[in-house]
Scaffold this motif. Structure first.
Motif, PDB file in Angstrom:
ATOM      1  N   TYR A 174       0.885  -1.168   0.000  1.00 35.70           N
ATOM      2  CA  TYR A 174       0.000   0.000   0.000  1.00 35.70           C
ATOM      3  C   TYR A 174       0.915   1.208   0.000  1.00 35.70           C
ATOM      4  CZ  TYR A 174      -3.514   3.413   1.159  1.00 35.70           C
ATOM      5  OH  TYR A 174      -4.342   4.501   1.110  1.00 35.70           O
ATOM      6  N   LEU A 175       0.897   1.980  -1.079  1.00 35.22           N
ATOM      7  CA  LEU A 175       1.806   3.116  -1.233  1.00 35.22           C
ATOM      8  C   LEU A 175       1.050   4.430  -1.085  1.00 35.22           C
ATOM      9  CD1 LEU A 175       4.576   4.318  -1.958  1.00 35.22           C
ATOM     10  CD2 LEU A 175       3.918   4.149  -4.351  1.00 35.22           C
ATOM     11  N   ALA A 176       1.367   5.156  -0.032  1.00 34.98           N
ATOM     12  CA  ALA A 176       0.830   6.496   0.173  1.00 34.98           C
ATOM     13  C   ALA A 176       1.900   7.480  -0.297  1.00 34.98           C
ATOM     14  CB  ALA A 176       0.509   6.726   1.649  1.00 34.98           C
ATOM     15  N   CYS A 177       1.565   8.306  -1.276  1.00 31.71           N
ATOM     16  CA  CYS A 177       2.530   9.262  -1.820  1.00 31.71           C
ATOM     17  C   CYS A 177       2.127  10.686  -1.463  1.00 31.71           C
ATOM     18  CB  CYS A 177       2.626   9.117  -3.334  1.00 31.71           C
ATOM     19  SG  CYS A 177       3.827  10.269  -4.036  1.00 31.71           S
ATOM     20  N   GLU A 178       3.035  11.378  -0.795  1.00 30.70           N
ATOM     21  CA  GLU A 178       2.794  12.761  -0.381  1.00 30.70           C
ATOM     22  C   GLU A 178       3.499  13.765  -1.291  1.00 30.70           C
ATOM     23  OE1 GLU A 178       4.083  12.717   3.676  1.00 30.70           O
ATOM     24  OE2 GLU A 178       2.440  11.422   4.302  1.00 30.70           O
TER      25      GLU A 178
ATOM     26  N   ALA B  62       4.064  13.761 -11.306  1.00 26.02           N
ATOM     27  CA  ALA B  62       3.066  13.524 -12.356  1.00 26.02           C
ATOM     28  C   ALA B  62       2.292  12.229 -12.118  1.00 26.02           C
ATOM     29  CB  ALA B  62       3.747  13.470 -13.720  1.00 26.02           C
ATOM     30  N   HIS B  63       2.867  11.304 -11.349  1.00 26.10           N
ATOM     31  CA  HIS B  63       2.222  10.013 -11.109  1.00 26.10           C
ATOM     32  C   HIS B  63       1.315  10.025  -9.875  1.00 26.10           C
ATOM     33  CE1 HIS B  63       4.880   8.602 -14.188  1.00 26.10           C
ATOM     34  NE2 HIS B  63       5.939   8.847 -13.455  1.00 26.10           N
TER      35      HIS B  63
ATOM     36  N   SER C 154      11.328   6.936  -9.475  1.00 23.38           N
ATOM     37  CA  SER C 154      10.234   6.994 -10.454  1.00 23.38           C
ATOM     38  C   SER C 154       9.556   8.362 -10.493  1.00 23.38           C
ATOM     39  CB  SER C 154       9.197   5.916 -10.133  1.00 23.38           C
ATOM     40  OG  SER C 154       9.810   4.649 -10.122  1.00 23.38           O
ATOM     41  N   PHE C 155       9.980   9.277  -9.616  1.00 18.96           N
ATOM     42  CA  PHE C 155       9.412  10.627  -9.600  1.00 18.96           C
ATOM     43  C   PHE C 155       9.538  11.276 -10.975  1.00 18.96           C
ATOM     44  CE2 PHE C 155      10.261  15.171  -9.490  1.00 18.96           C
ATOM     45  CZ  PHE C 155       9.133  15.661  -8.850  1.00 18.96           C
ATOM     46  N   SER C 156       8.465  11.934 -11.386  1.00 21.28           N
ATOM     47  CA  SER C 156       8.457  12.691 -12.637  1.00 21.28           C
ATOM     48  C   SER C 156       7.710  13.992 -12.363  1.00 21.28           C
ATOM     49  CB  SER C 156       7.748  11.885 -13.722  1.00 21.28           C
ATOM     50  OG  SER C 156       7.698  12.606 -14.933  1.00 21.28           O
ATOM     51  N   PRO C 157       8.352  15.146 -12.584  1.00 15.48           N
ATOM     52  CA  PRO C 157       7.691  16.418 -12.261  1.00 15.48           C
ATOM     53  C   PRO C 157       6.462  16.680 -13.127  1.00 15.48           C
ATOM     54  CG  PRO C 157       9.774  16.813 -13.387  1.00 15.48           C
ATOM     55  CD  PRO C 157       9.674  15.331 -13.156  1.00 15.48           C
ATOM     56  N   LYS C 158       5.423  17.197 -12.486  1.00 21.81           N
ATOM     57  CA  LYS C 158       4.223  17.597 -13.222  1.00 21.81           C
ATOM     58  C   LYS C 158       4.533  18.849 -14.019  1.00 21.81           C
ATOM     59  CE  LYS C 158       0.396  16.125 -10.337  1.00 21.81           C
ATOM     60  NZ  LYS C 158      -0.543  16.508  -9.296  1.00 21.81           N
ATOM     61  N   SER C 159       3.973  18.928 -15.222  1.00 25.04           N
ATOM     62  CA  SER C 159       4.074  20.171 -15.963  1.00 25.04           C
ATOM     63  C   SER C 159       2.856  21.018 -15.598  1.00 25.04           C
ATOM     64  CB  SER C 159       4.167  19.913 -17.464  1.00 25.04           C
ATOM     65  OG  SER C 159       3.258  18.926 -17.867  1.00 25.04           O
ATOM     66  N   ALA C 160       2.890  22.274 -15.892  1.00 26.63           N
ATOM     67  CA  ALA C 160       1.815  23.199 -15.514  1.00 26.63           C
ATOM     68  C   ALA C 160       0.457  22.673 -15.968  1.00 26.63           C
ATOM     69  CB  ALA C 160       2.082  24.570 -16.104  1.00 26.63           C
ATOM     70  N   GLY C 161      -0.474  22.582 -15.055  1.00 20.25           N
ATOM     71  CA  GLY C 161      -1.829  22.153 -15.366  1.00 20.25           C
ATOM     72  C   GLY C 161      -1.995  20.669 -15.624  1.00 20.25           C
TER      73      GLY C 161
ATOM     74  N   ASN D  62      -2.482  16.765 -14.986  1.00 21.91           N
ATOM     75  CA  ASN D  62      -3.031  15.827 -14.017  1.00 21.91           C
ATOM     76  C   ASN D  62      -2.272  14.519 -14.170  1.00 21.91           C
ATOM     77  OD1 ASN D  62      -4.954  17.527 -12.858  1.00 21.91           O
ATOM     78  ND2 ASN D  62      -6.355  17.181 -14.569  1.00 21.91           N
ATOM     79  N   SER D  63      -2.759  13.453 -13.590  1.00 18.43           N
ATOM     80  CA  SER D  63      -2.083  12.160 -13.631  1.00 18.43           C
ATOM     81  C   SER D  63      -1.856  11.674 -15.052  1.00 18.43           C
ATOM     82  CB  SER D  63      -2.906  11.146 -12.853  1.00 18.43           C
ATOM     83  OG  SER D  63      -3.053  11.585 -11.541  1.00 18.43           O
ATOM     84  N   ARG D  64      -0.761  10.913 -15.225  1.00 20.18           N
ATOM     85  CA  ARG D  64      -0.326  10.480 -16.545  1.00 20.18           C
ATOM     86  C   ARG D  64      -0.890   9.147 -17.005  1.00 20.18           C
ATOM     87  NH1 ARG D  64       6.026  11.191 -17.098  1.00 20.18           N
ATOM     88  NH2 ARG D  64       5.881  13.377 -17.511  1.00 20.18           N
ATOM     89  N   CYS D  65      -0.914   8.169 -16.155  1.00 17.59           N
ATOM     90  CA  CYS D  65      -1.213   6.795 -16.586  1.00 17.59           C
ATOM     91  C   CYS D  65      -2.468   6.237 -15.965  1.00 17.59           C
ATOM     92  CB  CYS D  65      -0.103   5.830 -16.212  1.00 17.59           C
ATOM     93  SG  CYS D  65       1.564   6.309 -16.446  1.00 17.59           S
ATOM     94  N   GLY D  66      -3.599   6.679 -16.358  1.00 19.57           N
ATOM     95  CA  GLY D  66      -4.830   6.064 -15.869  1.00 19.57           C
ATOM     96  C   GLY D  66      -5.115   6.352 -14.416  1.00 19.57           C
ATOM     97  N   GLY D  67      -5.849   5.443 -13.785  1.00 16.17           N
ATOM     98  CA  GLY D  67      -6.321   5.663 -12.429  1.00 16.17           C
ATOM     99  C   GLY D  67      -5.293   5.391 -11.353  1.00 16.17           C
TER     100      GLY D  67
END
Length: 131
Positions: free
Chosen positions: A29-33, A38-39, A67-74, A76-81
């Motif tokens: 169970y992975l809780a990400c803060e 982007a993920h 595996s961190f990937s920075p979000k670009s402006a605006g 939302n999540s990259r790969c589905g749910g």
């Protein structure tokens, strides 16, 4: 661009599928803060498989989510749910939860070392516990 993200996600999902077939697949169970990732989708990771770095780690702050990937402006999540269960490949050999390069903790928390995380080096596995 967007197509690179899709290819990256497809490659990571293929890697996770291969691990499942090898019989070494263990979900935590992975809780990400790390909201700047982007993920991250509402505190959960969209990836089915992440990589935690920290080969010589003795404390949490010496680990990071590779595996961190920075979000670009605006963005939302990259790969589905988002999903709470994630396979975690880990090279923090001194962690009590590391078993042959896989995390065996039932619950894992990944956080940022500061408010505005810009790179994987600014993340950490808060569940790391030195043997």
């Amino acid at each position: 661009g967007h197509s690179f993200g899709k290819r990256l996600c497809a490659a990571m999902q293929k890697h996770a599928t291969a691990k499942r077939k090898e019989g070494v697949f263990r979900m935590a169970y992975l809780a990400c803060e790390v909201n700047a990732c982007a993920h991250n989708g509402q505190g959960l990771c969209n990836l089915s498989d992440i990589q935690v770095e920290g080969a010589g780690a003795c404390v949490c702050g010496q680990t990071c989510c590779h595996s961190f990937s920075p979000k670009s402006a605006g963005q939302n999540s990259r790969c589905g749910g988002s999903q709470p269960l994630t396979n975690i490949d880990c090279d923090a050999a001194r962690c009590q939860y590391n078993e042959n390069g896989l995390c065996r903790a039932e619950r894992v928390r990944v956080s940022g070392c500061k408010d505005h995380v810009c790179s994987s080096q600014e993340t950490e596995c808060c569940t790391f516990t030195c043997r």
